[in-house]
Design a protein around this motif. Structure first.
Motif, short mmCIF file in Angstrom:
data_model
loop_
_atom_site.label_atom_id
_atom_site.label_comp_id
_atom_site.label_asym_id
_atom_site.label_seq_id
_atom_site.Cartn_x
_atom_site.Cartn_y
_atom_site.Cartn_z
N ASP A 173 6.54 -3.83 0.92
CA ASP A 173 6.23 -3.46 -0.46
C ASP A 173 7.35 -3.92 -1.38
OD1 ASP A 173 5.75 -1.78 -2.93
OD2 ASP A 173 4.11 -1.08 -1.67
N LYS A 216 8.64 3.05 -1.79
CA LYS A 216 7.39 3.34 -1.06
C LYS A 216 7.55 3.21 0.45
CE LYS A 216 4.77 3.94 -4.70
NZ LYS A 216 5.82 3.87 -5.74
N HIS A 221 5.54 -2.04 7.27
CA HIS A 221 5.22 -1.75 5.87
C HIS A 221 6.03 -2.68 4.97
CE1 HIS A 221 4.67 1.54 2.54
NE2 HIS A 221 4.10 0.39 2.24
N ASP A 239 8.29 -2.39 -3.94
CA ASP A 239 8.98 -1.16 -4.34
C ASP A 239 9.55 -0.48 -3.10
OD1 ASP A 239 9.90 1.20 -5.38
OD2 ASP A 239 7.97 1.90 -6.15
N VAL A 296 0.85 -1.20 0.00
CA VAL A 296 0.00 0.00 0.00
C VAL A 296 0.88 1.25 0.00
CG1 VAL A 296 -1.83 -1.17 1.26
CG2 VAL A 296 -0.12 0.13 2.53
N ARG A 297 0.25 2.38 -0.34
CA ARG A 297 0.93 3.66 -0.29
C ARG A 297 0.27 4.54 0.76
NH1 ARG A 297 0.68 6.25 -6.04
NH2 ARG A 297 -1.48 5.58 -5.79
N PHE A 298 1.09 5.22 1.55
CA PHE A 298 0.55 6.14 2.54
C PHE A 298 0.49 7.54 1.94
CE2 PHE A 298 2.24 2.85 5.50
CZ PHE A 298 1.04 2.53 6.11
N ASP A 299 -0.37 7.70 0.91
CA ASP A 299 -0.54 9.04 0.35
C ASP A 299 -1.68 9.73 1.09
OD1 ASP A 299 -2.90 7.98 -0.71
OD2 ASP A 299 -2.00 7.59 -2.65
N THR A 355 -4.19 8.69 4.26
CA THR A 355 -3.88 9.13 5.62
C THR A 355 -4.72 10.32 6.09
OG1 THR A 355 -2.17 10.68 4.89
CG2 THR A 355 -1.49 8.39 5.28
N LYS A 397 7.78 6.48 2.82
CA LYS A 397 7.29 7.66 2.12
C LYS A 397 6.06 8.20 2.84
CE LYS A 397 6.07 9.24 -2.54
NZ LYS A 397 5.87 8.83 -3.94
N ASN A 398 6.15 9.41 3.32
CA ASN A 398 5.10 10.10 4.08
C ASN A 398 4.98 9.57 5.51
OD1 ASN A 398 4.48 11.69 1.87
ND2 ASN A 398 2.91 10.29 1.14
#
Length: 215
Positions: free
Chosen positions: A29, A34, A27, A31, A6-9, A13, A37-38
């Motif tokens: 991932d 990611k 986390h 990638d 997942v992404r924490f964009d 959030t 990040k954030n």
């Protein structure tokens, strides 16, 4: 919080400072960009545990530790093999020490009741219950003789007992087309660690010792 792929964009959030403010975040991932990040995961805590409990193994003189055999196999195949195991200690060591990449060849790793032996060492004062194969009056005789089985099936086979001979023996196996049996004789006293005893909790984790110690 377990975050897999997942992404924490900001769509996830909302207000970053308030998002999962009291949670510990793991986390995972594919990638690496990611990660962190954030929202910074608690990777540092995991790294502390890795430093506190590093994967390691004891030596047995010229004998071949299971883990060493798997490490040499990984080096010579560069992680490019399909590793097949039955359940037990060698299954866990293969998961810990073989760095899997793209599979180009097939290697089957097998043992005999190794995990049962470990439990006998740890919790039953090394009393054996059908885990010893062979003649008790001649402990140095290797039984069963797997080389004879291979010969009966028309399969080339070699036995190796010393660390200094292992690398060449594995390379010979890899260079031989078709089926091949490499009988690697390892000390039965080695234990796969860490382990949690039956009925125990993480606080009871065992991280030291092997079958040479009396418990």
């Amino acid at each position: 919080m377990l975050a897999f792929g997942v992404r924490f964009d900001d769509r996830v959030t909302g207000k970053l400072e308030a998002f999962a403010s009291r949670a510990k975040i793991v986390h995972i991932d594919i990638d690496s960009a990611k990660i962190g990040k954030n929202k910074q995961p608690h990777v540092s805590e995991l790294n502390k545990q890795k430093l506190k409990y590093p994967l390691s193994y004891k030596t047995f003189g010229e004998a071949i530790p299971d883990q060493y055999a798997i490490q040499v196999l990984d080096e010579l195949t560069n992680g490019n093999a399909i590793i097949s195991t039955v359940v037990g200690r060698h299954q866990m060591w293969a998961a810990q020490l073989y760095k899997y990449k793209k599979a180009l060849s097939m290697v089957d790793i097998r043992g005999h009741l190794g995990m049962v032996v470990q439990w006998e060492d740890r919790f039953y004062r090394a009393n054996r219950a059908h885990t010893y194969l062979g003649d008790p009056s001649n402990e140095f005789e290797i039984f069963p003789n797997m080389l004879k089985f291979a010969e009966a099936c028309g399969i080339p086979a070699v036995r190796v007992t010393r660390k200094e001979d292992l690398r060449a023996a594995i390379q010979q196996m890899l260079d031989t087309p078709g089926p091949y049996l490499l009988d690697v004789v390892v000390p039965h006293q080695e234990h796969v660690l860490p382990m949690i005893p039956s009925g125990g909790a993480f606080k009871d984790m065992i991280t030291e010792g092997d079958g040479r110690t009396q418990y």
